[in-house]
Design a protein around this motif. Sequence first.
Motif, PDB file in Angstrom:
ATOM      1  N   LEU A  80       0.849  -1.202   0.000  1.00 54.28           N
ATOM      2  CA  LEU A  80       0.000   0.000   0.000  1.00 54.28           C
ATOM      3  C   LEU A  80       0.885   1.252   0.000  1.00 54.28           C
ATOM      4  O   LEU A  80       1.500   1.555  -0.990  1.00 54.28           O
ATOM      5  N   GLY A  81       0.980   1.919   1.117  1.00 55.28           N
ATOM      6  CA  GLY A  81       1.765   3.162   1.199  1.00 55.28           C
ATOM      7  C   GLY A  81       0.853   4.370   1.112  1.00 55.28           C
ATOM      8  O   GLY A  81      -0.322   4.265   0.790  1.00 55.28           O
ATOM      9  N   GLY A  83      -0.831   6.776  -0.490  1.00 54.39           N
ATOM     10  CA  GLY A  83      -1.205   7.041  -1.885  1.00 54.39           C
ATOM     11  C   GLY A  83      -1.787   8.428  -2.054  1.00 54.39           C
ATOM     12  O   GLY A  83      -1.864   8.960  -3.154  1.00 54.39           O
ATOM     13  N   ARG A  84      -2.233   8.995  -0.939  1.00 55.97           N
ATOM     14  CA  ARG A  84      -2.771  10.357  -1.034  1.00 55.97           C
ATOM     15  C   ARG A  84      -2.445  11.170   0.213  1.00 55.97           C
ATOM     16  O   ARG A  84      -3.188  12.060   0.593  1.00 55.97           O
ATOM     17  N   SER A 112       0.542   5.735  -5.186  1.00 56.78           N
ATOM     18  CA  SER A 112      -0.869   6.034  -5.498  1.00 56.78           C
ATOM     19  C   SER A 112      -1.545   4.941  -6.319  1.00 56.78           C
ATOM     20  O   SER A 112      -2.774   4.927  -6.420  1.00 56.78           O
ATOM     21  N   ARG A 113      -0.771   4.065  -6.932  1.00 54.42           N
ATOM     22  CA  ARG A 113      -1.355   3.053  -7.838  1.00 54.42           C
ATOM     23  C   ARG A 113      -2.331   3.761  -8.788  1.00 54.42           C
ATOM     24  O   ARG A 113      -1.988   4.782  -9.350  1.00 54.42           O
ATOM     25  N   GLY A 115      -4.901   5.538  -8.082  1.00 55.80           N
ATOM     26  CA  GLY A 115      -5.661   6.621  -7.451  1.00 55.80           C
ATOM     27  C   GLY A 115      -5.185   8.006  -7.863  1.00 55.80           C
ATOM     28  O   GLY A 115      -4.098   8.170  -8.411  1.00 55.80           O
ATOM     29  N   ASP A 116      -6.005   8.999  -7.578  1.00 56.18           N
ATOM     30  CA  ASP A 116      -5.675  10.373  -7.977  1.00 56.18           C
ATOM     31  C   ASP A 116      -4.946  11.154  -6.887  1.00 56.18           C
ATOM     32  O   ASP A 116      -4.590  12.308  -7.082  1.00 56.18           O
ATOM     33  N   GLY A 117      -4.775  10.515  -5.721  1.00 52.02           N
ATOM     34  CA  GLY A 117      -4.063  11.189  -4.632  1.00 52.02           C
ATOM     35  C   GLY A 117      -4.867  12.290  -3.955  1.00 52.02           C
ATOM     36  O   GLY A 117      -4.345  13.038  -3.138  1.00 52.02           O
ATOM     37  N   ARG A 118      -6.137  12.373  -4.317  1.00 52.41           N
ATOM     38  CA  ARG A 118      -6.966  13.484  -3.847  1.00 52.41           C
ATOM     39  C   ARG A 118      -8.025  13.043  -2.844  1.00 52.41           C
ATOM     40  O   ARG A 118      -8.316  11.852  -2.710  1.00 52.41           O
ATOM     41  N   ARG A 156     -15.366  11.363  -8.354  1.00 46.91           N
ATOM     42  CA  ARG A 156     -15.669  10.030  -7.848  1.00 46.91           C
ATOM     43  C   ARG A 156     -16.800   9.520  -8.731  1.00 46.91           C
ATOM     44  O   ARG A 156     -16.620   9.430  -9.922  1.00 46.91           O
ATOM     45  N   ASP A 243      -3.143  -2.072   7.945  1.00 46.03           N
ATOM     46  CA  ASP A 243      -2.527  -0.774   7.642  1.00 46.03           C
ATOM     47  C   ASP A 243      -3.213   0.346   8.415  1.00 46.03           C
ATOM     48  O   ASP A 243      -2.698   1.451   8.480  1.00 46.03           O
ATOM     49  N   ASN A 244      -4.369   0.053   8.985  1.00 41.57           N
ATOM     50  CA  ASN A 244      -5.090   1.063   9.760  1.00 41.57           C
ATOM     51  C   ASN A 244      -4.984   0.814  11.264  1.00 41.57           C
ATOM     52  O   ASN A 244      -5.820   1.268  12.032  1.00 41.57           O
ATOM     53  N   ASP A 253      -7.632   6.502  10.521  1.00 41.49           N
ATOM     54  CA  ASP A 253      -8.378   6.210   9.304  1.00 41.49           C
ATOM     55  C   ASP A 253      -9.889   6.230   9.530  1.00 41.49           C
ATOM     56  O   ASP A 253     -10.519   5.215   9.823  1.00 41.49           O
TER      57      ASP A 253
HETATM   58  P1  AMP Z   1      -7.625   3.414   3.152  1.00 39.51           P
HETATM   59  O1  AMP Z   1      -8.842   2.683   2.686  1.00 39.51           O
HETATM   60  O2  AMP Z   1      -7.848   4.892   3.328  1.00 39.51           O
HETATM   61  O3  AMP Z   1      -6.966   2.771   4.319  1.00 39.51           O
HETATM   62  O4  AMP Z   1      -6.593   3.362   1.946  1.00 39.51           O
HETATM   63  C1  AMP Z   1      -6.028   2.188   1.464  1.00 39.51           C
HETATM   64  C2  AMP Z   1      -4.928   2.509   0.494  1.00 39.51           C
HETATM   65  O5  AMP Z   1      -5.450   3.187  -0.651  1.00 39.51           O
HETATM   66  C3  AMP Z   1      -3.834   3.394   1.038  1.00 39.51           C
HETATM   67  O6  AMP Z   1      -2.618   2.966   0.488  1.00 39.51           O
HETATM   68  C4  AMP Z   1      -4.214   4.754   0.526  1.00 39.51           C
HETATM   69  O7  AMP Z   1      -3.109   5.622   0.428  1.00 39.51           O
HETATM   70  C5  AMP Z   1      -4.765   4.414  -0.851  1.00 39.51           C
HETATM   71  N1  AMP Z   1      -5.700   5.415  -1.357  1.00 39.51           N
HETATM   72  C6  AMP Z   1      -6.947   5.709  -0.911  1.00 39.51           C
HETATM   73  N2  AMP Z   1      -7.510   6.687  -1.652  1.00 39.51           N
HETATM   74  C7  AMP Z   1      -6.610   7.042  -2.586  1.00 39.51           C
HETATM   75  C8  AMP Z   1      -6.585   7.996  -3.658  1.00 39.51           C
HETATM   76  N3  AMP Z   1      -7.619   8.800  -3.902  1.00 39.51           N
HETATM   77  N4  AMP Z   1      -5.466   8.071  -4.413  1.00 39.51           N
HETATM   78  C9  AMP Z   1      -4.416   7.272  -4.168  1.00 39.51           C
HETATM   79  N5  AMP Z   1      -4.372   6.363  -3.203  1.00 39.51           N
HETATM   80  C10 AMP Z   1      -5.449   6.235  -2.411  1.00 39.51           C
END
Ligand code: AMP
Length: 478
Positions: A80-81, A83-84, A112-113, A115-118, A156, A243-244, A253
């Motif tokens: 994971l990491g 991502g935003r 970010s894989r 995802g948009d980072g937003r 979204r 991760d949470n 989270d």
């Molecule tokens: P979460 O469900 O918030 O625990 O997120 C799980 C993973 O998805 C984490 O690695 C987040 O950084 C990544 N993530 C969630 N939303 C986004 C996003 N909009 N853009 C990039 N990464 C995301």
Amino acid sequence: MKSRWNFDNSYTGLPDIFYSKTNPTRVSSPKIIIYNEQLATGLGLSNIDADILAGNKLPEGAQPIAQAYAGHQFGHFNMLGDGRAILLGEQITSQGERFDIQLKGSGRTPYSRGGDGRASLGPMLREYIICEAMHALGIPTTRSLAVVATGESVYRETELPGAILTRVARSHIRVGTFQFAAKWGTKKDLQMLADYTIERHFQDIQNSDNPYLSLLDEVVKRQATLIAKWQLVGFIHGVMNTDNVTISGETIDYGPCAFMDTYDPETVFSSIDIHGRYAYKNQPQIGMWNLARFAETLLPLIHDNQDEAVIIAQNAITKFDDLYKQNWLAGMRAKLGLFDENIKDEILMNDLLTLMQKSRSDYTNTFIALTFDKIAETNLIYESGFKEWYEQWQSRVNNQKVSKEDIQELMKKNNPAIIPRNHRVEDALNAAVQNGDLSVMERLLNALSSPYSHNSSYAEFAALPPQQNCSYRTFCGT
Ligand code: AMP
Ligand code: MG
């Protein structure tokens, strides 16, 4: 007076694999929507620029990074990491305390894989409201320093206003950070992470015989304490992936979390939790499962002999059940006005919960009714068996050598009148996001900031929704 940043960046002292240097992405027109003055003051900060809270300008001394981590999501292991999210650095307060300052929703990172980072405004305000409510309830949690609107849209299912939340945490080290190290790092990397974590959060164990086993013990303790506190207020985290789970023992989270109204152990709010893995009643056992994943990562550090290490670690994990139970019993005793312990207390507690479940009683308001002797106003009064329960409880309570006033004081301190009720949170978010009206949220935040004050002017926030909202749904990653 302007902000006094006093940044350190100790996390960048870890091996390179643990992070990537990443700058926040510029946003067009940042505007502060909500700002936590009290938290800022505690951190030694004031008048922070919107441009800093949006990532357009960096505070002095910041070395922005995205952190690497892995995690079991609904039981499945993934890389994971952040991502935003981007960690700006660690603010050191005048008391010498260290807090991560992180921007959430500030653009893409190497993790970010797709995802948009937003992030969008509604969910960031929701995190702000709920984590500040948790803090006021006395539950360890990450905090929110501010939410800024970016002036840009995120997409979204529809177009939504973009936002960035500034998250403050004792650290962002997660069980998933250790899983990342164990899977992709060397033993040396893992050990450096463990040493760093001990130095940052558990200095008392530095000289113990086996510091890595002590680390496990301490994290087990903190999670057992934390999850008992969640259960006692009816908080459902909703996405207890590894991760949470923080090593510091703070709740992190706030995606799909919500508070339960009607007492029902099966309650699940998250739209994606189809099998109820993270239902209210499962939280303690999932907590233990997550700790077992943490223990696995520490095996090579706990003992050179793998079999020995497994036995030692299993022993440590097994303590969770007892610790959780002790914390829950102590908390429930306080909620029921019990100063001392009696072997039959657990039966008394469970009988009450069964009656609440059968009568579909509101969890929070039942304890308030018991506290203020207003049980006649609840559903419970009609439930067969309740009268007997009430008499038993009264005789147990009144047999203590404590005054009635002291008993009520104990109950008032342990039974919140105000929790972030889903319908209230939704009203506040709708007003803010759809109409730009922040006053509803401000009133709610004000009420949530003193859940144990039992101030009648907040009564509207203790009221139930017009219809029981069991069908309330929450969403993550929004
Ligand atoms: P979460 O469900 O918030 O625990 O997120 C799980 C993973 O998805 C984490 O690695 C987040 O950084 C990544 N993530 C969630 N939303 C986004 C996003 N909009 N853009 C990039 N990464 C995301
Ligand atoms: Mg997460």
